[in-house]
Design a protein around this motif. Structure first.
Motif, PDB file in Angstrom:
ATOM      1  N   THR A   1      10.554 -32.669  12.467  1.00  0.00           N
ATOM      2  CA  THR A   1      10.198 -34.035  12.862  1.00  0.00           C
ATOM      3  C   THR A   1       9.652 -34.073  14.286  1.00  0.00           C
ATOM      4  O   THR A   1       8.643 -34.736  14.556  1.00  0.00           O
ATOM      5  N   VAL A   2      10.290 -33.359  15.206  1.00  0.00           N
ATOM      6  CA  VAL A   2       9.851 -33.359  16.608  1.00  0.00           C
ATOM      7  C   VAL A   2       8.448 -32.777  16.745  1.00  0.00           C
ATOM      8  O   VAL A   2       7.569 -33.381  17.382  1.00  0.00           O
ATOM      9  N   PHE A   3       8.186 -31.620  16.131  1.00  0.00           N
ATOM     10  CA  PHE A   3       6.872 -30.996  16.301  1.00  0.00           C
ATOM     11  C   PHE A   3       5.776 -31.730  15.533  1.00  0.00           C
ATOM     12  O   PHE A   3       4.630 -31.752  15.965  1.00  0.00           O
ATOM     13  N   THR A   4       6.125 -32.356  14.418  1.00  0.00           N
ATOM     14  CA  THR A   4       5.148 -33.203  13.734  1.00  0.00           C
ATOM     15  C   THR A   4       4.822 -34.413  14.605  1.00  0.00           C
ATOM     16  O   THR A   4       3.658 -34.810  14.728  1.00  0.00           O
ATOM     17  N   ALA A   5       5.842 -34.984  15.230  1.00  0.00           N
ATOM     18  CA  ALA A   5       5.631 -36.134  16.122  1.00  0.00           C
ATOM     19  C   ALA A   5       4.771 -35.745  17.321  1.00  0.00           C
ATOM     20  O   ALA A   5       3.909 -36.529  17.749  1.00  0.00           O
ATOM     21  N   ILE A   6       4.976 -34.567  17.863  1.00  0.00           N
ATOM     22  CA  ILE A   6       4.146 -34.101  18.980  1.00  0.00           C
ATOM     23  C   ILE A   6       2.677 -34.065  18.544  1.00  0.00           C
ATOM     24  O   ILE A   6       1.788 -34.529  19.271  1.00  0.00           O
ATOM     25  N   GLY A   7       2.414 -33.521  17.370  1.00  0.00           N
ATOM     26  CA  GLY A   7       1.036 -33.484  16.863  1.00  0.00           C
ATOM     27  C   GLY A   7       0.469 -34.876  16.629  1.00  0.00           C
ATOM     28  O   GLY A   7      -0.690 -35.157  16.938  1.00  0.00           O
TER      29      GLY A   7
ATOM     30  N   GLY B   1       7.104 -21.871   8.074  1.00  0.00           N
ATOM     31  CA  GLY B   1       7.972 -20.722   7.833  1.00  0.00           C
ATOM     32  C   GLY B   1       7.423 -19.429   8.398  1.00  0.00           C
ATOM     33  O   GLY B   1       8.179 -18.552   8.805  1.00  0.00           O
ATOM     34  N   ILE B   2       6.109 -19.322   8.466  1.00  0.00           N
ATOM     35  CA  ILE B   2       5.497 -18.069   8.895  1.00  0.00           C
ATOM     36  C   ILE B   2       5.154 -18.091  10.384  1.00  0.00           C
ATOM     37  O   ILE B   2       5.545 -17.223  11.130  1.00  0.00           O
ATOM     38  N   GLU B   3       4.414 -19.106  10.797  1.00  0.00           N
ATOM     39  CA  GLU B   3       3.919 -19.148  12.165  1.00  0.00           C
ATOM     40  C   GLU B   3       4.738 -20.072  13.042  1.00  0.00           C
ATOM     41  O   GLU B   3       5.156 -19.706  14.113  1.00  0.00           O
ATOM     42  N   GLY B   4       4.910 -21.274  12.606  1.00  0.00           N
ATOM     43  CA  GLY B   4       5.747 -22.192  13.356  1.00  0.00           C
ATOM     44  C   GLY B   4       5.032 -23.377  13.954  1.00  0.00           C
ATOM     45  O   GLY B   4       4.329 -24.109  13.261  1.00  0.00           O
ATOM     46  N   GLU B   5       5.213 -23.546  15.247  1.00  0.00           N
ATOM     47  CA  GLU B   5       4.869 -24.772  15.933  1.00  0.00           C
ATOM     48  C   GLU B   5       3.407 -25.188  15.806  1.00  0.00           C
ATOM     49  O   GLU B   5       3.102 -26.363  15.598  1.00  0.00           O
ATOM     50  N   THR B   6       2.480 -24.259  15.945  1.00  0.00           N
ATOM     51  CA  THR B   6       1.061 -24.618  15.938  1.00  0.00           C
ATOM     52  C   THR B   6       0.673 -25.319  14.645  1.00  0.00           C
ATOM     53  O   THR B   6       0.014 -26.364  14.672  1.00  0.00           O
ATOM     54  N   ILE B   7       1.075 -24.789  13.518  1.00  0.00           N
ATOM     55  CA  ILE B   7       0.727 -25.383  12.233  1.00  0.00           C
ATOM     56  C   ILE B   7       1.404 -26.733  12.061  1.00  0.00           C
ATOM     57  O   ILE B   7       0.805 -27.686  11.556  1.00  0.00           O
ATOM     58  N   VAL B   8       2.642 -26.850  12.496  1.00  0.00           N
ATOM     59  CA  VAL B   8       3.364 -28.117  12.365  1.00  0.00           C
ATOM     60  C   VAL B   8       2.722 -29.184  13.260  1.00  0.00           C
ATOM     61  O   VAL B   8       2.565 -30.336  12.850  1.00  0.00           O
ATOM     62  N   ILE B   9       2.327 -28.811  14.466  1.00  0.00           N
ATOM     63  CA  ILE B   9       1.628 -29.742  15.342  1.00  0.00           C
ATOM     64  C   ILE B   9       0.322 -30.188  14.693  1.00  0.00           C
ATOM     65  O   ILE B   9      -0.028 -31.369  14.725  1.00  0.00           O
ATOM     66  N   LEU B  10      -0.382 -29.251  14.085  1.00  0.00           N
ATOM     67  CA  LEU B  10      -1.611 -29.628  13.358  1.00  0.00           C
ATOM     68  C   LEU B  10      -1.304 -30.575  12.203  1.00  0.00           C
ATOM     69  O   LEU B  10      -2.082 -31.495  11.929  1.00  0.00           O
ATOM     70  N   GLY B  11      -0.163 -30.378  11.542  1.00  0.00           N
ATOM     71  CA  GLY B  11       0.253 -31.318  10.499  1.00  0.00           C
ATOM     72  C   GLY B  11       0.411 -32.719  11.060  1.00  0.00           C
ATOM     73  O   GLY B  11       0.043 -33.710  10.421  1.00  0.00           O
ATOM     74  N   GLY B  12       0.944 -32.828  12.277  1.00  0.00           N
ATOM     75  CA  GLY B  12       1.056 -34.123  12.936  1.00  0.00           C
ATOM     76  C   GLY B  12      -0.305 -34.720  13.251  1.00  0.00           C
ATOM     77  O   GLY B  12      -0.525 -35.930  13.080  1.00  0.00           O
ATOM     78  N   VAL B  13      -1.231 -33.881  13.697  1.00  0.00           N
ATOM     79  CA  VAL B  13      -2.600 -34.346  13.954  1.00  0.00           C
ATOM     80  C   VAL B  13      -3.224 -34.843  12.649  1.00  0.00           C
ATOM     81  O   VAL B  13      -3.856 -35.907  12.613  1.00  0.00           O
ATOM     82  N   PHE B  14      -3.028 -34.097  11.576  1.00  0.00           N
ATOM     83  CA  PHE B  14      -3.583 -34.512  10.275  1.00  0.00           C
ATOM     84  C   PHE B  14      -2.953 -35.811   9.792  1.00  0.00           C
ATOM     85  O   PHE B  14      -3.630 -36.641   9.182  1.00  0.00           O
TER      86      PHE B  14
ATOM     87  N   ALA C   1      -2.134 -25.934  21.733  1.00  0.00           N
ATOM     88  CA  ALA C   1      -0.937 -25.239  21.236  1.00  0.00           C
ATOM     89  C   ALA C   1      -0.904 -23.794  21.736  1.00  0.00           C
ATOM     90  O   ALA C   1       0.152 -23.311  22.163  1.00  0.00           O
ATOM     91  N   VAL C   2      -2.041 -23.119  21.714  1.00  0.00           N
ATOM     92  CA  VAL C   2      -2.097 -21.746  22.210  1.00  0.00           C
ATOM     93  C   VAL C   2      -1.783 -21.711  23.702  1.00  0.00           C
ATOM     94  O   VAL C   2      -1.013 -20.865  24.169  1.00  0.00           O
ATOM     95  N   ALA C   3      -2.339 -22.651  24.458  1.00  0.00           N
ATOM     96  CA  ALA C   3      -2.060 -22.722  25.895  1.00  0.00           C
ATOM     97  C   ALA C   3      -0.575 -22.967  26.148  1.00  0.00           C
ATOM     98  O   ALA C   3       0.018 -22.355  27.051  1.00  0.00           O
TER      99      ALA C   3
END
Length: 186
Positions: free
Chosen positions: A136-142, A20-33, A169-171
């Motif tokens: 779902t898409v950004f979690t899957a990417i992670g 809700g606050i930042e977006g994609e980077t955190i969600v991608i990390l959720g996928g990595v986790f 993600a930053v790149a």
């Protein structure tokens, strides 16, 4: 407390708030986790989708009910807000569905939509569908990114996975921002 225990205990909350606050980077990390089995894939995707949906609803209601506040009026005067409003007027349903995927318009778009004549029920329905797909898409990417790292480098400690994911993600965000600027300038 180890990093893994910290993620296992507070990771879903972090994904929920981060979506809700930042977006994609955190969600991608959720996928990595989730790849690292610190949470399930679906828990991470649901946390991401829910956090995104709730934040966008809050921003929508801010636009709907606080449009006369000086802070909201200041936001409404920004060029990005004007672009969001123009896109909304031309393609209302498509824009509501796609704004979270458009760099630079994600946070202000629900405020602009709230200030428009779009019915609340329509926004909620389209926003819910888009949030589920986005989460779902950004979690899957992670998740896939974690799988790829493991195949290339072998089993790495979690903190190295996180550092690689953050750097990538930053790149990606920088590359998207530069591309967006070039397209906009043309």
């Amino acid at each position: 407390m180890t990093f893994e225990l910290l993620i296992a205990k507070y990771g879903l909350l972090a994904v929920f708030l981060g979506a809700g606050i930042e977006g994609e980077t955190i969600v991608i990390l959720g996928g990595v986790f989730s790849h690292r089995h610190l949470m399930t894939f679906w828990e991470a995707a649901i946390a991401a989708s829910s956090g995104s949906f709730i934040a966008d609803q809050l921003f929508f209601f801010t636009g709907r009910h606080a449009r006369r506040w000086p802070r909201i009026q200041k936001i409404a005067g920004r060029p990005a807000f004007q672009r969001a409003t123009q896109l909304l007027e031309r393609h209302p349903a498509s824009f509501i569905f796609a704004f979270r995927f458009i760099y630079g318009l994600r946070t202000i778009s629900p405020v602009a939509i709230g200030m428009s004549d779009v019915p609340t029920a329509k926004f909620m329905a389209v926003n819910a569908a888009a949030a589920v797909i986005w989460g779902t898409v950004f979690t899957a990417i992670g998740y896939l990114f974690g799988q790829g790292i493991e195949q290339i480098f072998g089993h790495l400690p979690l903190h190295r996975h996180v550092l690689i994911a953050i750097a990538t993600a930053v790149a990606l965000v920088i590359a998207c921002a530069l591309t967006y600027r070039k397209v906009r300038a043309a």
